[in-house]
Design a protein around this motif. Sequence first.
Motif, PDB file in Angstrom:
ATOM      1  N   TRP A  16     -29.909   5.969  -5.798  1.00 18.75           N
ATOM      2  CA  TRP A  16     -28.648   5.245  -6.002  1.00 18.75           C
ATOM      3  C   TRP A  16     -27.477   6.210  -6.166  1.00 18.75           C
ATOM      4  N   LEU A  17     -27.668   7.245  -6.990  1.00 18.82           N
ATOM      5  CA  LEU A  17     -26.602   8.216  -7.223  1.00 18.82           C
ATOM      6  C   LEU A  17     -26.296   9.026  -5.959  1.00 18.82           C
ATOM      7  N   LEU A  18     -27.346   9.421  -5.233  1.00 17.84           N
ATOM      8  CA  LEU A  18     -27.138  10.236  -4.036  1.00 17.84           C
ATOM      9  C   LEU A  18     -26.531   9.429  -2.897  1.00 17.84           C
ATOM     10  N   TRP A  19     -26.839   8.133  -2.841  1.00 12.54           N
ATOM     11  CA  TRP A  19     -26.289   7.290  -1.779  1.00 12.54           C
ATOM     12  C   TRP A  19     -24.759   7.252  -1.865  1.00 12.54           C
ATOM     13  N   PHE A  20     -24.250   7.133  -3.074  1.00 14.95           N
ATOM     14  CA  PHE A  20     -22.796   7.165  -3.256  1.00 14.95           C
ATOM     15  C   PHE A  20     -22.276   8.598  -3.178  1.00 14.95           C
ATOM     16  N   ALA A  25     -21.041  10.176   0.086  1.00 16.55           N
ATOM     17  CA  ALA A  25     -19.695   9.780   0.503  1.00 16.55           C
ATOM     18  C   ALA A  25     -18.625  10.366  -0.418  1.00 16.55           C
ATOM     19  N   GLY A  26     -19.053  11.236  -1.372  1.00 19.03           N
ATOM     20  CA  GLY A  26     -18.104  11.856  -2.287  1.00 19.03           C
ATOM     21  C   GLY A  26     -17.623  10.942  -3.382  1.00 19.03           C
ATOM     22  N   ARG A  27     -18.427   9.897  -3.695  1.00 21.68           N
ATOM     23  CA  ARG A  27     -18.038   8.945  -4.731  1.00 21.68           C
ATOM     24  C   ARG A  27     -19.080   8.924  -5.836  1.00 21.68           C
ATOM     25  N   ARG A  28     -18.633   8.575  -7.027  1.00 28.58           N
ATOM     26  CA  ARG A  28     -19.560   8.360  -8.125  1.00 28.58           C
ATOM     27  C   ARG A  28     -20.086   6.930  -8.076  1.00 28.58           C
ATOM     28  N   ALA A  29     -21.382   6.794  -8.234  1.00 26.81           N
ATOM     29  CA  ALA A  29     -21.999   5.474  -8.210  1.00 26.81           C
ATOM     30  C   ALA A  29     -21.612   4.691  -9.463  1.00 26.81           C
ATOM     31  N   PRO A  30     -21.588   3.358  -9.393  1.00 30.44           N
ATOM     32  CA  PRO A  30     -21.385   2.552 -10.605  1.00 30.44           C
ATOM     33  C   PRO A  30     -22.432   2.900 -11.659  1.00 30.44           C
ATOM     34  N   GLY A  31     -21.987   3.099 -12.887  1.00 34.33           N
ATOM     35  CA  GLY A  31     -22.902   3.485 -13.959  1.00 34.33           C
ATOM     36  C   GLY A  31     -23.333   4.933 -13.893  1.00 34.33           C
ATOM     37  N   LEU A  84     -26.588   6.628 -16.021  1.00 36.41           N
ATOM     38  CA  LEU A  84     -27.718   6.881 -15.134  1.00 36.41           C
ATOM     39  C   LEU A  84     -28.090   8.360 -15.123  1.00 36.41           C
ATOM     40  N   MET A  85     -27.098   9.245 -15.180  1.00 35.54           N
ATOM     41  CA  MET A  85     -27.391  10.669 -15.262  1.00 35.54           C
ATOM     42  C   MET A  85     -28.116  11.000 -16.566  1.00 35.54           C
ATOM     43  N   VAL A  86     -27.709  10.362 -17.644  1.00 38.48           N
ATOM     44  CA  VAL A  86     -28.391  10.560 -18.928  1.00 38.48           C
ATOM     45  C   VAL A  86     -29.824  10.046 -18.844  1.00 38.48           C
ATOM     46  N   ALA A  87     -30.026   8.884 -18.214  1.00 38.52           N
ATOM     47  CA  ALA A  87     -31.366   8.320 -18.071  1.00 38.52           C
ATOM     48  C   ALA A  87     -32.264   9.235 -17.247  1.00 38.52           C
ATOM     49  N   LEU A  88     -31.724   9.826 -16.185  1.00 40.19           N
ATOM     50  CA  LEU A  88     -32.511  10.758 -15.370  1.00 40.19           C
ATOM     51  C   LEU A  88     -32.948  11.966 -16.189  1.00 40.19           C
ATOM     52  N   HIS A  89     -32.049  12.446 -17.029  1.00 38.66           N
ATOM     53  CA  HIS A  89     -32.389  13.582 -17.886  1.00 38.66           C
ATOM     54  C   HIS A  89     -33.523  13.220 -18.848  1.00 38.66           C
ATOM     55  N   ARG A  90     -33.485  11.990 -19.371  1.00 31.77           N
ATOM     56  CA  ARG A  90     -34.521  11.557 -20.309  1.00 31.77           C
ATOM     57  C   ARG A  90     -35.851  11.313 -19.609  1.00 31.77           C
ATOM     58  N   ASP A 149     -31.112  21.411 -10.046  1.00 28.89           N
ATOM     59  CA  ASP A 149     -30.252  21.130 -11.191  1.00 28.89           C
ATOM     60  C   ASP A 149     -29.350  19.947 -10.833  1.00 28.89           C
ATOM     61  N   LEU A 150     -29.674  18.773 -11.368  1.00 28.89           N
ATOM     62  CA  LEU A 150     -28.915  17.573 -11.032  1.00 28.89           C
ATOM     63  C   LEU A 150     -27.502  17.591 -11.594  1.00 28.89           C
ATOM     64  N   ARG A 151     -27.213  18.570 -12.446  1.00 25.58           N
ATOM     65  CA  ARG A 151     -25.863  18.665 -12.983  1.00 25.58           C
ATOM     66  C   ARG A 151     -24.833  18.953 -11.897  1.00 25.58           C
ATOM     67  N   GLN A 152     -25.306  19.407 -10.732  1.00 24.43           N
ATOM     68  CA  GLN A 152     -24.374  19.660  -9.632  1.00 24.43           C
ATOM     69  C   GLN A 152     -23.660  18.388  -9.194  1.00 24.43           C
ATOM     70  N   LEU A 153     -24.279  17.226  -9.442  1.00 24.87           N
ATOM     71  CA  LEU A 153     -23.637  15.963  -9.058  1.00 24.87           C
ATOM     72  C   LEU A 153     -22.328  15.752  -9.825  1.00 24.87           C
ATOM     73  N   TRP A 154     -22.240  16.290 -11.042  1.00 22.78           N
ATOM     74  CA  TRP A 154     -20.995  16.158 -11.800  1.00 22.78           C
ATOM     75  C   TRP A 154     -19.843  16.863 -11.081  1.00 22.78           C
ATOM     76  N   ASP A 155     -20.165  17.957 -10.406  1.00 20.43           N
ATOM     77  CA  ASP A 155     -19.129  18.723  -9.711  1.00 20.43           C
ATOM     78  C   ASP A 155     -18.875  18.205  -8.302  1.00 20.43           C
ATOM     79  N   GLN A 156     -19.962  17.803  -7.604  1.00 16.80           N
ATOM     80  CA  GLN A 156     -19.814  17.389  -6.210  1.00 16.80           C
ATOM     81  C   GLN A 156     -19.198  16.006  -6.076  1.00 16.80           C
ATOM     82  N   VAL A 157     -19.329  15.182  -7.109  1.00 18.13           N
ATOM     83  CA  VAL A 157     -18.681  13.861  -7.078  1.00 18.13           C
ATOM     84  C   VAL A 157     -17.832  13.748  -8.332  1.00 18.13           C
TER      85      VAL A 157
END
Length: 205
Positions: free
Chosen positions: A119-123, A126-132, A136-142, A192-200
Amino acid sequence: MGMGSPETLLVCEHCDTVYRRRPLARGEVATCARCGAELERHHALSVNAMLALILTAMIVFVQANMWPIVTLGLSGQQSSTTLWGVILAMWREEAKVVSVLVAATLFFFPLLKMLLLGWLLWFGKAGRRAPGFVPLMVALHRLGPWTMSEVFVLGALVAIVKAHTYFDVTPDPGIYAYAALTLLITIFAGVDLRQLWDQVPEHAA
């Protein structure tokens, strides 16, 4: 260390030391000079590449749960079972706690992790942050420590070797699918999924 915009700063999660971010070369890892924790590593996989891998992992996941894992033969009779066949058998044998843990760590948690990441990668492609995005990033970490497909594959291989003493044991496609799934999960574990914070960035939501 120094001050700058939020995008140029890097904060250690363990000791809160602030650093100025710089581009990393392939294979390079940034570590905290104060506590030695890993701050960031070079990202070899793009968002599109990770999305392709997660879609592949979901296909393999479906196959791993549909195909039999192993076939046991004794006196001319053969019996095969899937992962859910094992889980239901444990439930009927009053091993309910174990069956719930197996179902959670080998099916529900990996499936949830793949769906959330997809879900996160699909958005993200396109250079957008997914809803939630944030929860969701916190849930992935957990969820990270609770996906244990690699433990299952190792345990299954040990069981197959031991069972071969008493039965004719034939590994079925399901165990190979789980081995492939374990490889894919291992690849994602090193990303490192934290890259999503920078890329989107937030303004792209």
